[in-house]
Design an enzyme around this catalytic site. Structure first.
Site, PDB file in Angstrom:
ATOM      1  N   PRO A   1      68.626  44.622  47.316  1.00  0.00           N
ATOM      2  CA  PRO A   1      69.184  45.917  47.700  1.00  0.00           C
ATOM      3  C   PRO A   1      68.267  47.023  47.186  1.00  0.00           C
ATOM      4  CG  PRO A   1      70.676  44.697  46.253  1.00  0.00           C
ATOM      5  CD  PRO A   1      69.419  43.923  46.316  1.00  0.00           C
ATOM      6  N   CYS A   2      68.287  48.178  47.866  1.00  0.00           N
ATOM      7  CA  CYS A   2      67.255  49.173  47.534  1.00  0.00           C
ATOM      8  C   CYS A   2      67.659  50.153  46.438  1.00  0.00           C
ATOM      9  CB  CYS A   2      66.813  49.910  48.775  1.00  0.00           C
ATOM     10  SG  CYS A   2      68.173  50.557  49.699  1.00  0.00           S
ATOM     11  N   GLN A   3      68.805  49.938  45.789  1.00  0.00           N
ATOM     12  CA  GLN A   3      69.135  50.849  44.675  1.00  0.00           C
ATOM     13  C   GLN A   3      68.361  50.448  43.429  1.00  0.00           C
ATOM     14  OE1 GLN A   3      71.269  48.947  46.350  1.00  0.00           O
ATOM     15  NE2 GLN A   3      73.307  49.806  46.413  1.00  0.00           N
TER      16      GLN A   3
END
Ligand SMILES: C[S@@+](CC[C@H](N)C(=O)[O-])C[C@H]1O[C@@H](n2cnc3c(N)ncnc32)[C@H](O)[C@@H]1O
Length: 355
Positions: A82-84
């Protein structure tokens, strides 16, 4: 000599990406995710692999994977984190668990030393935090001695009947440069929604029931590929909508959305994707995780999980286990297996040219 090419899928979800690589010739031995329902589907469809529930932000998880790998030679690690995983400030706080997600791929790679690493993400990763996320990925590849190629792939260009863009970073250990596969399709012959799903039963009189029989022969090349190895249908359960929803969606033309509705109709949903009906002669919109805003191009209902899976290029022999909400979530989160397939073939080509 063992010629098998072994791979690990990190943040595997249900395993769309690794399924494509398996079709290309790799053998996935490990799938790691912290979502048990997604892992259940992964395990069901990856019989050679071990599915292990781990939080990839922790150091212990990396050590556990290393232990599982043992002396096995790993050719490839694929990962769709995930890109967080990057802090907005740019000053990485080591105590913020989310900040370690991308780095976990490289932490494992530093120990396992696969020949190839593939990181997949949303297109925004290239510009996220003023490009810092992308830069950090490139730096990590460089530090570990990988040559990285990057490209934004557009799914319809590879015969997938869905508008979906995904960013790929492919690292090759050493000096070799990975060349991305050329497009096989263009606007003139993109696979359409009709070509993808028209052979699936309409469910007009069977809403809410699981229909397992194909009611007709495949009518396109794509349908033939999707039905290869499947003799019955799974995950094809139609949603029964309220009369109000049916009356609204009936008024949306193919390819239209809430903007095409008469004044005062469907006013409860006004956002961008509201009341979107697919166009039979075009690829579908990006498949979501089950928001119920996308409707079948012909029938007055949302697509079934199987219809979404088809539009994501999952073959019918790939089954989703668990409740419907989980099925939609896993399908919407996945990388289209066909993208994994074309990338996998290209890696095997490069590998063969070196051996
Ligand atoms: C975009 S999905 C991956 C889809 C997958 N590559 C596919 O093709 O089916 C991202 C996955 O990362 C998992 N995930 C997010 N944070 C995680 C963490 N800290 N540890 C392990 N898995 C995590 C989510 O559960 C989700 O399944």
């Amino acid at each position: 000599m063992n010629s098998k090419k072994y791979m690990i899928d990190l943040f595997s979800g249900c395993g769309g990406l690794s399924h494509g690589f398996e079709q290309a010739g790799f053998e996935c031995i490990l799938g790691i995710d912290y979502d048990q329902p997604a892992l259940d589907t992964f395990a069901h469809n990856h019989p050679h692999a071990q599915a292990i529930k781990l939080d990839l932000s922790s150091e212990e998880s990396i050590q556990r994977i290393v232990k599982e790998v043992g002396k096995k030679n790993i050719d490839l690690i694929v990962a769709g984190p995930p890109c967080q995983g990057f802090s907005l400030t740019g000053t990485r706080n080591e105590n913020d668990k989310r900040n370690t997600l991308f780095y976990s791929v490289f932490k494992l790679a530093a120990i396992v030393k696969p020949k190839y690493i593939i990181i997949e993400n949303v297109p925004g990763i290239a510009t996220l935090y003023q490009g810092k996320a992308r830069k950090a990925i490139l730096e990590e590849f460089d530090k570990l001695g990988y040559t990285c190629s990057e490209k934004l792939l557009y799914a319809p260009d590879y015969g997938i009947p869905q508008i979906r863009k995904r960013m790929f970073f492919v690292g090759v250990l050493g000096e070799d440069v990975f060349e991305f596969p050329s497009a096989t399709h263009d606007k003139s012959n993109y696979v359409t929604c009709e070509q993808a799903i028209s052979d699936l039963p309409s469910l007009k009189d069977d809403l809410g029931r699981e229909i397992t029989d194909y009611s007709c022969e495949p009518s396109s090349e794509y349908q033939k590929i999707m039905r290869d190895g499947a003799d019955r249908l799974y995950n094809h359960v139609g949603t029964s909508h309220t009369d109000l929803v049916v009356s609204v969606i009936k008024q949306v033309p193919e390819g239209g959305n809430h903007k095409d509705l008469p004044e005062g109709v469907g006013t409860s949903r006004k956002f961008n994707e509201a009341w979107t009906r697919y166009h039979s002669q075009k690829p579908s919109k990006t498949i979501d995780t089950g928001h119920r805003n996308h409707f079948h191009y012909r029938w007055h209902r949302v697509p079934t999980a199987r219809e979404n899976a088809r539009l994501q290029s999952f073959p019918d022999r790939f089954h989703f286990v668990g409740p419907k909400t989980q099925q939609y979530k896993q399908i919407g989160n996945a990388v289209p297996p066909m993208l994994g397939y074309v990338l996998g073939k290209k890696i095997l080509e490069l590998d063969a040219s070196n051996s």
